[in-house]
Design a protein around this motif. Structure first.
Motif, short mmCIF file in Angstrom:
data_model
loop_
_atom_site.label_atom_id
_atom_site.label_comp_id
_atom_site.label_asym_id
_atom_site.label_seq_id
_atom_site.Cartn_x
_atom_site.Cartn_y
_atom_site.Cartn_z
N ILE A 196 0.82 -1.22 0.00
CA ILE A 196 0.00 0.00 0.00
C ILE A 196 0.85 1.27 0.00
CG2 ILE A 196 -1.91 -1.18 1.13
CD1 ILE A 196 -1.16 0.23 3.72
N GLY A 197 2.15 1.11 -0.15
CA GLY A 197 3.02 2.27 -0.33
C GLY A 197 3.13 3.19 0.86
N ASN A 198 3.19 2.62 2.06
CA ASN A 198 3.37 3.40 3.29
C ASN A 198 2.23 4.37 3.58
OD1 ASN A 198 5.94 2.50 4.41
ND2 ASN A 198 6.85 3.34 2.54
N ALA A 199 1.07 4.16 3.00
CA ALA A 199 -0.08 5.03 3.26
C ALA A 199 -0.61 4.80 4.67
CB ALA A 199 -1.19 4.75 2.24
N ASN A 200 -1.26 5.82 5.21
CA ASN A 200 -1.89 5.71 6.53
C ASN A 200 -3.40 5.52 6.44
OD1 ASN A 200 0.50 6.13 8.11
ND2 ASN A 200 0.41 8.29 7.55
N THR A 201 -3.96 5.79 5.27
CA THR A 201 -5.40 5.68 5.09
C THR A 201 -5.71 5.31 3.65
OG1 THR A 201 -7.47 6.96 5.06
CG2 THR A 201 -5.44 8.19 4.73
N HIS A 202 -6.89 4.76 3.44
CA HIS A 202 -7.30 4.36 2.09
C HIS A 202 -7.33 5.54 1.13
CE1 HIS A 202 -11.45 5.93 2.81
NE2 HIS A 202 -11.16 5.62 4.06
N ASN A 203 -7.47 6.74 1.65
CA ASN A 203 -7.48 7.93 0.78
C ASN A 203 -6.13 8.20 0.14
OD1 ASN A 203 -10.19 8.52 1.28
ND2 ASN A 203 -9.71 9.76 3.07
N GLU A 204 -5.06 7.61 0.69
CA GLU A 204 -3.71 7.88 0.20
C GLU A 204 -3.12 6.71 -0.59
OE1 GLU A 204 -1.59 8.41 3.83
OE2 GLU A 204 -2.68 10.22 4.42
N ILE A 205 -3.82 5.59 -0.62
CA ILE A 205 -3.23 4.37 -1.16
C ILE A 205 -3.11 4.41 -2.68
CG2 ILE A 205 -3.70 1.91 -1.56
CD1 ILE A 205 -4.73 1.77 1.32
N LYS A 206 -1.95 4.02 -3.14
CA LYS A 206 -1.72 3.75 -4.56
C LYS A 206 -1.24 2.31 -4.66
CE LYS A 206 1.02 5.13 -8.58
NZ LYS A 206 2.07 6.02 -9.11
N LEU A 207 -1.92 1.52 -5.46
CA LEU A 207 -1.60 0.10 -5.52
C LEU A 207 -0.21 -0.14 -6.08
CD1 LEU A 207 -4.83 -1.74 -6.75
CD2 LEU A 207 -4.08 -1.25 -4.43
N ASP A 208 0.49 -1.06 -5.46
CA ASP A 208 1.77 -1.50 -5.99
C ASP A 208 1.52 -2.22 -7.32
OD1 ASP A 208 4.03 -3.66 -6.26
OD2 ASP A 208 4.79 -2.23 -4.78
N ASN A 209 2.40 -2.01 -8.29
CA ASN A 209 2.23 -2.63 -9.61
C ASN A 209 2.18 -4.15 -9.54
OD1 ASN A 209 2.17 -0.19 -10.99
ND2 ASN A 209 4.38 -0.13 -11.27
N GLU A 210 2.72 -4.70 -8.47
CA GLU A 210 2.74 -6.16 -8.33
C GLU A 210 1.34 -6.74 -8.22
OE1 GLU A 210 4.73 -9.46 -5.33
OE2 GLU A 210 5.64 -7.46 -5.47
N VAL A 211 0.38 -5.93 -7.75
CA VAL A 211 -1.00 -6.42 -7.63
C VAL A 211 -1.53 -6.85 -9.00
CG1 VAL A 211 -3.35 -5.79 -6.97
CG2 VAL A 211 -1.43 -5.01 -5.59
N LEU A 212 -1.13 -6.16 -10.05
CA LEU A 212 -1.58 -6.53 -11.40
C LEU A 212 -0.99 -7.86 -11.86
CD1 LEU A 212 -1.51 -3.08 -13.23
CD2 LEU A 212 -3.53 -4.46 -12.74
N ASN A 213 0.03 -8.33 -11.14
CA ASN A 213 0.64 -9.62 -11.47
C ASN A 213 0.13 -10.76 -10.59
OD1 ASN A 213 2.31 -8.50 -13.51
ND2 ASN A 213 3.77 -7.81 -11.95
N PHE A 214 -0.84 -10.46 -9.72
CA PHE A 214 -1.46 -11.53 -8.93
C PHE A 214 -2.11 -12.55 -9.86
CE2 PHE A 214 -2.53 -9.01 -4.76
CZ PHE A 214 -1.17 -8.85 -4.53
N SER A 215 -2.35 -13.74 -9.34
CA SER A 215 -3.11 -14.73 -10.11
C SER A 215 -4.55 -14.23 -10.25
CB SER A 215 -3.10 -16.08 -9.40
OG SER A 215 -3.88 -16.03 -8.22
N ILE A 216 -5.30 -14.85 -11.15
CA ILE A 216 -6.70 -14.43 -11.35
C ILE A 216 -7.50 -14.58 -10.06
CG2 ILE A 216 -8.85 -15.03 -12.54
CD1 ILE A 216 -7.20 -15.65 -15.02
N ASP A 217 -7.33 -15.69 -9.35
CA ASP A 217 -8.06 -15.88 -8.10
C ASP A 217 -7.66 -14.84 -7.06
OD1 ASP A 217 -9.58 -17.98 -8.99
OD2 ASP A 217 -8.29 -19.54 -8.16
N GLU A 218 -6.38 -14.52 -6.99
CA GLU A 218 -5.93 -13.51 -6.03
C GLU A 218 -6.51 -12.14 -6.36
OE1 GLU A 218 -1.68 -15.78 -5.11
OE2 GLU A 218 -1.75 -14.06 -6.48
#
Length: 296
Positions: free
Chosen positions: A96-118
């Motif tokens: 979550i890139g060191n964010a403190n709240t969901h308003n600040e979160i930017k997804l790590d690019n690795e999330v796009l490499n998760f499996s389909i189920d993930e």
């Protein structure tokens, strides 16, 4: 990575708060229930409470201890704490890139490499805390039901979620941006003196049947999704149309032209708007999505 971690990450990105102390990190996740009863008059708080058992079965083996659970009139909060140096906490912070709240979160690019189920479990966790489906969410016809995912203040997260949906072939039907050209396109509210009317949450809208592969972990939401998906499919079939021909379509596949022009709005340069599009004028949600990175 595993589906349990993916689900937890989705919940944190959707409506999480991260509090770092000297030795421990406390993670709190809010599950909102804006209405007190479902559309068939069942108590939503009871449904959420029943769903917590399923959520616990997913998350507690991962975190190694019990979730705390507090229920209020319009939301339920689950939380847990772990030492800062534990692997789970370090991984969450990394994603979550060191964010403190969901308003600040930017997804790590690795999330796009998760499996389909993930990816599906991530999006289910996200939807459990940001999503809802109601009869009033329909499009033009009363059977054209849609899931709404609400994201306050975080423009980049809207694009991240749309691209994650695209990666598992789930189209976005519409994005209702918190932008003056979209929410107050003809300056009606502005001229009435309501200058900040447009500063609300962003809404990602997805056809109900397209959202079925993700689904909800919260019981009353899943039941509504299944019911409204069936209504949508039946409605199109009764109209002599193939449902997927209508719903499984990305904006770049459509030949529809957005010719309706919005007037210039005095708030187009507001600091609430990301710098990359600040000061620009838009006539459709597609133009904003394209500029910010949701493209073919």
């Amino acid at each position: 990575m595993n589906i349990e971690m993916s689900y937890l990450l989705g919940m944190i990105c959707g409506n999480g708060e991260i509090q770092r102390n000297m030795n421990d990190t406390i993670i709190s996740i809010t599950i909102p229930h804006k209405k007190l009863v479902t559309e068939d008059f069942h108590d939503i708080k009871l449904y959420v409470k029943a769903s917590i058992a399923d959520i616990r079965n997913i998350i507690e083996p991962l975190i190694g201890n019990s979730l705390k659970f507090i229920q209020y009139q319009h939301c339920t909060i689950i939380s847990f704490s772990k030492p800062n140096n534990e692997y789970l906490i370090r991984e969450i912070i990394r994603y979550i890139g060191n964010a403190n709240t969901h308003n600040e979160i930017k997804l790590d690019n690795e999330v796009l490499n998760f499996s389909i189920d993930e990816k599906k479990y991530f999006l289910r966790g996200f939807a459990d805390v940001t999503g809802y489906i109601r009869r009033s969410n329909c499009y033009f016809n009363k059977y054209e039901h849609r899931v709404y995912l609400e994201i306050p203040n975080n423009w980049q997260l809207v694009i991240d979620i749309c691209n994650l949906l695209k990666s598992i072939d789930i189209p976005v039907q519409n994005i209702d941006w918190a932008h003056p050209n979209m929410r107050d396109g003809y300056c009606k509210k502005y001229n009435e003196g309501n200058f900040s009317f447009w500063k609300k949450e962003h809404q990602i809208k997805i056809w109900a049947n397209e959202f079925l592969p993700i689904g909800f972990g919260v019981l009353h939401k899943q039941q509504a999704l299944e019911m409204y998906s069936n209504e949508l499919i039946a409605g199109y079939n009764n109209a002599g149309k193939i449902p997927s021909d209508i719903t499984h379509r990305y904006y770049w596949d459509s030949k529809k032209k957005y010719s309706k022009k919005k007037i210039q709005h005095p708030c187009e340069g507001d600091e609430f708007i990301p710098e990359i599009i600040r000061g620009k004028h838009f006539n459709s949600w597609i133009e904003i999505a394209s500029e910010l990175g949701y493209v073919e």
